[in-house]
Each structure stands twice: as C-alpha cells, then as structure tokens.
Write a protein that holds these residues in place. Structure first.
Motif, PDB file in Angstrom:
ATOM      1  N   ALA A   7     -17.761 -47.736  23.858  1.00  0.00           N
ATOM      2  CA  ALA A   7     -17.525 -48.809  24.816  1.00  0.00           C
ATOM      3  C   ALA A   7     -17.108 -48.191  26.142  1.00  0.00           C
ATOM      4  O   ALA A   7     -16.315 -47.259  26.179  1.00  0.00           O
ATOM      5  CB  ALA A   7     -16.439 -49.754  24.304  1.00  0.00           C
ATOM      6  N   ILE A   8     -17.673 -48.698  27.217  1.00  0.00           N
ATOM      7  CA  ILE A   8     -17.377 -48.186  28.556  1.00  0.00           C
ATOM      8  C   ILE A   8     -16.706 -49.289  29.351  1.00  0.00           C
ATOM      9  O   ILE A   8     -17.275 -50.377  29.517  1.00  0.00           O
ATOM     10  CB  ILE A   8     -18.649 -47.713  29.282  1.00  0.00           C
ATOM     11  CG1 ILE A   8     -19.356 -46.621  28.478  1.00  0.00           C
ATOM     12  CG2 ILE A   8     -18.313 -47.186  30.664  1.00  0.00           C
ATOM     13  CD1 ILE A   8     -20.505 -47.122  27.642  1.00  0.00           C
ATOM     14  N   GLY A   9     -15.509 -49.052  29.828  1.00  0.00           N
ATOM     15  CA  GLY A   9     -14.775 -50.034  30.614  1.00  0.00           C
ATOM     16  C   GLY A   9     -14.683 -49.642  32.081  1.00  0.00           C
ATOM     17  O   GLY A   9     -15.313 -48.679  32.529  1.00  0.00           O
ATOM     18  N   ASN A  10     -13.899 -50.400  32.838  1.00  0.00           N
ATOM     19  CA  ASN A  10     -13.636 -50.140  34.255  1.00  0.00           C
ATOM     20  C   ASN A  10     -14.885 -50.215  35.136  1.00  0.00           C
ATOM     21  O   ASN A  10     -14.930 -49.608  36.204  1.00  0.00           O
ATOM     22  CB  ASN A  10     -12.963 -48.776  34.448  1.00  0.00           C
ATOM     23  CG  ASN A  10     -11.631 -48.689  33.729  1.00  0.00           C
ATOM     24  OD1 ASN A  10     -10.834 -49.619  33.779  1.00  0.00           O
ATOM     25  ND2 ASN A  10     -11.411 -47.587  33.027  1.00  0.00           N
ATOM     26  N   ASP A  16     -22.062 -38.882  30.376  1.00  0.00           N
ATOM     27  CA  ASP A  16     -22.625 -37.746  29.662  1.00  0.00           C
ATOM     28  C   ASP A  16     -23.332 -38.207  28.393  1.00  0.00           C
ATOM     29  O   ASP A  16     -23.454 -39.401  28.122  1.00  0.00           O
ATOM     30  CB  ASP A  16     -21.546 -36.696  29.367  1.00  0.00           C
ATOM     31  CG  ASP A  16     -20.469 -37.189  28.391  1.00  0.00           C
ATOM     32  OD1 ASP A  16     -20.673 -38.213  27.696  1.00  0.00           O
ATOM     33  OD2 ASP A  16     -19.407 -36.529  28.313  1.00  0.00           O
ATOM     34  N   SER A  17     -23.785 -37.255  27.594  1.00  0.00           N
ATOM     35  CA  SER A  17     -24.581 -37.569  26.406  1.00  0.00           C
ATOM     36  C   SER A  17     -23.798 -38.318  25.336  1.00  0.00           C
ATOM     37  O   SER A  17     -24.388 -38.933  24.447  1.00  0.00           O
ATOM     38  CB  SER A  17     -25.150 -36.284  25.810  1.00  0.00           C
ATOM     39  OG  SER A  17     -24.092 -35.408  25.412  1.00  0.00           O
ATOM     40  N   LYS A  18     -22.472 -38.280  25.406  1.00  0.00           N
ATOM     41  CA  LYS A  18     -21.638 -38.970  24.429  1.00  0.00           C
ATOM     42  C   LYS A  18     -21.132 -40.321  24.939  1.00  0.00           C
ATOM     43  O   LYS A  18     -20.333 -40.984  24.279  1.00  0.00           O
ATOM     44  CB  LYS A  18     -20.452 -38.086  24.024  1.00  0.00           C
ATOM     45  CG  LYS A  18     -20.867 -36.786  23.348  1.00  0.00           C
ATOM     46  CD  LYS A  18     -19.664 -35.999  22.900  1.00  0.00           C
ATOM     47  CE  LYS A  18     -20.091 -34.676  22.267  1.00  0.00           C
ATOM     48  NZ  LYS A  18     -20.963 -34.876  21.088  1.00  0.00           N
ATOM     49  N   GLY A  19     -21.569 -40.711  26.125  1.00  0.00           N
ATOM     50  CA  GLY A  19     -21.150 -41.991  26.674  1.00  0.00           C
ATOM     51  C   GLY A  19     -19.851 -41.936  27.441  1.00  0.00           C
ATOM     52  O   GLY A  19     -19.292 -42.978  27.783  1.00  0.00           O
ATOM     53  N   ASN A  20     -19.365 -40.730  27.747  1.00  0.00           N
ATOM     54  CA  ASN A  20     -18.150 -40.588  28.547  1.00  0.00           C
ATOM     55  C   ASN A  20     -18.509 -40.627  30.030  1.00  0.00           C
ATOM     56  O   ASN A  20     -19.502 -40.013  30.452  1.00  0.00           O
ATOM     57  CB  ASN A  20     -17.453 -39.258  28.237  1.00  0.00           C
ATOM     58  CG  ASN A  20     -17.063 -39.138  26.782  1.00  0.00           C
ATOM     59  OD1 ASN A  20     -16.443 -40.047  26.229  1.00  0.00           O
ATOM     60  ND2 ASN A  20     -17.419 -38.026  26.162  1.00  0.00           N
ATOM     61  N   VAL A  21     -17.704 -41.322  30.813  1.00  0.00           N
ATOM     62  CA  VAL A  21     -17.965 -41.417  32.242  1.00  0.00           C
ATOM     63  C   VAL A  21     -17.665 -40.078  32.910  1.00  0.00           C
ATOM     64  O   VAL A  21     -16.537 -39.589  32.879  1.00  0.00           O
ATOM     65  CB  VAL A  21     -17.127 -42.537  32.889  1.00  0.00           C
ATOM     66  CG1 VAL A  21     -17.336 -42.557  34.406  1.00  0.00           C
ATOM     67  CG2 VAL A  21     -17.488 -43.898  32.287  1.00  0.00           C
ATOM     68  N   ILE A  22     -18.681 -39.501  33.525  1.00  0.00           N
ATOM     69  CA  ILE A  22     -18.515 -38.256  34.280  1.00  0.00           C
ATOM     70  C   ILE A  22     -18.039 -38.564  35.692  1.00  0.00           C
ATOM     71  O   ILE A  22     -17.128 -37.937  36.220  1.00  0.00           O
ATOM     72  CB  ILE A  22     -19.843 -37.480  34.364  1.00  0.00           C
ATOM     73  CG1 ILE A  22     -20.373 -37.158  32.975  1.00  0.00           C
ATOM     74  CG2 ILE A  22     -19.678 -36.213  35.202  1.00  0.00           C
ATOM     75  CD1 ILE A  22     -21.776 -36.572  32.999  1.00  0.00           C
TER      76      ILE A  22
END
Length: 311
Positions: free
Chosen positions: A17-20, A58-64
C-alpha cells in the motif's frame, strides 16, 4: 476502508500500500527499469494549477521520490497528470490538452506535444502499440488521437464518435494488438481498429446495468481484461470468453487499473483516498505455478487508507 480482493495472492513482498499521495490518477510499471510511476493531480483533477507531480517507486513498491517530476519546478510544466505510458526511456504523460515526455531516469522534461489545435479538452487515457506509436483519449471531446514519435510526434485523429461516451481508459490487447477503450459515461468497453472502426465488446444495457463509470482498463499477459469502475468502487475481471467477475469491491474511487505483466501484478490508484496499491494476481488454472491459498483484502488489506473514508 474495506474491500474484497478475492482471487489475488501476495507475491514476494506484495501486496504493498502506498500512502501520502495527492489525488492519484494513474499507476504504471516501467519494466525496462523494474520501477513504477504514479501520476498525482495534487488538487482537483482537470485544473490548470501547475502543481501536478509524478511519484517514482522501486521494484518493491517503496517510494523513491514522491515528487520525482514536479510541476513548477525548474522548466517542468505539469498540471493534472492522468494516463501514462513508458516508451523506451521516455515517460509520456497525458496532461489536460497536451502529452508531455520526461526521461525515466532523471525526470527531465524532453517534449511537449500540444493537442490544442485538435481542440482536445480533457486527455485521460494513454497507451502505445508495439512500435511505440501513442494513442490518447479526449474524454470531453469523444475522440482518440494517434501520435507518431517517428514522425516528429505528428498528431492525427483516429476516431471522433459520440458512441465513445467519454473515452477514459486505453489499452492495447497483448494478443490482437487492437486498441481497447472504456466509456466513462456509458459503461461500455469498445475496440478500435487502425482505421478508426468501432466495435462494442462489452455492453452495459438497461437490463444488465453492471457498470457505472468505467475509468481504467488493462490486460494481463494471458489476454484477460481488467477494468475499474470508479463510481461503483469495483475492479472487474473479464475473461477472453467474456465471463465476468468482480474481484474487488467497496473501494474508494479506483481511478484506473494497470497490470505489471512482467511480474503479474495489478496496480490501482485511489483518487479520493490519496493512496494506491499493488497486489498479486492469480494465474489461470492452466498455467503451472505453485499453489497458494487464496486471500481477500481482509487478510492484508488497505489499512493505510482506512481513515480516508471517515474524513
């Protein structure tokens, strides 16, 4: 916020899940660099406020970089970014009456393709065929345009037809190579050939009433179709024999839907929840893969967005 992501399964570190985010309108994969991009309107979609931005993951869904591309920063112009597509090293973005290009590596602006002479008013969906030719939909103008990068990004009208009913999402069928479009107003799915001839693939009559406002569309590598209904809060899976099933519901404004075909993942941005999600997709039964227990959203869910519904 609740939902039922039945027939999905976690793959590697997913779901994520990606927030903000700020009014995200589209979410795509860049398979060449194993990364993702999310287009944020950052305000009311459709406003010429020069503050839209693109987030890079990135490839894991982390916001760079949340503001990898930012309207108003340097020479970058970006108002209300909507549909996106990556062709080679360029990220193309539909932005009101223009399609803008940026380097996928640095975010540097490379080109602006204005469709004002074509009287485009609300560009939404954006996709490309195997040769890199772009197709963009104008929801208000009931039109789809063709942009050829090999001919100095020449713009031509593919189709203008009231039957498009507010064309919103665009995708190229991975098997047939045909352009497929969702009608936001009519809730239908249509196919457009290279001459602009229109064929209705999925109807939405008074008697069926399945769909309300279809916003996004994409296909997995097997040719299975996925569509998002932003108003109804549902994601539908449509098989090649046109058997349909709801695989997610009770969602807050799924603005579009895209599939990372390389990793068999589904990407959904939630416009009014200011978030997005990556989830694994179940593979067809005739495809060999390790058996995994089916899960629903209640197992791992969208806890990042629970507060959005209450606001």
């Amino acid at each position: 916020m609740s939902g039922l992501w039945g027939l999905f399964f976690p793959l590697n570190s997913f779901p994520a899940a990606i927030g903000n985010l700020q009014a995200p309108q589209s979410f795509i994969a860049d398979p060449s660099h194993d990364q993702y991009f999310i287009a944020n309107a950052n305000g009311n979609p459709g406003e010429r406020d020069h503050n839209g931005f693109i987030s890079k993951l990135d490839s894991k869904g982390n916001v760079i970089d949340l503001h990898f591309i930012q309207g108003g920063k340097g020479t970058t112009v970006l108002h209300s970014p909507s549909g996106m597509v990556v062709v080679n090293e360029t990220l193309y973005v539909a932005d009101l009456d223009s399609v803008r290009g940026f380097k996928t590596t640095t975010g540097e602006p490379t080109i602006t393709i204005s469709l004002t002479r074509s009287q485009a008013r609300e560009l939404t969906g954006l996709t490309a065929d195997q040769t890199g030719v772009l197709f963009v939909s104008d929801r208000q103008g009931n039109a789809i345009y063709r942009i050829d990068p090999s001919r100095d990004h020449r713009v031509s009208l593919l189709i203008h037809d009231e039957r498009l009913g507010g064309p919103h999402g665009l995708a190229m069928h991975p098997k047939t190579g045909r352009l497929v479009v969702t009608s936001f107003q009519n809730g239908t799915v249509l196919e457009v050939d290279h001459t602009g001839a229109l064929t209705e693939l999925v109807s939405n009559s008074f008697f069926t009433g399945r769909f309300r406002n279809l916003s996004g569309i994409d296909f997995d590598q097997y040719g299975t179709m996925y569509v998002s209904d932003m108003t109804a809060g549902k994601i539908w899976r449509i098989h090649q024999d046109y058997k349909m099933e709801v695989i997610a519901e009770f969602l807050i404004s799924p603005a579009s839907v895209n599939v990372d075909r390389r990793n068999h993942l589904i990407l959904v941005p939630y416009l009014y929840a200011n978030g997005a999600e990556i989830n694994g997709l179940e593979r067809p039964a005739n495809v060999r893969s390790p058996k995994k227990k089916r899960r629903t959203l209640s197992h791992y869910g969208m806890r990042a967005f629970e507060g959005a519904q209450a606001q």
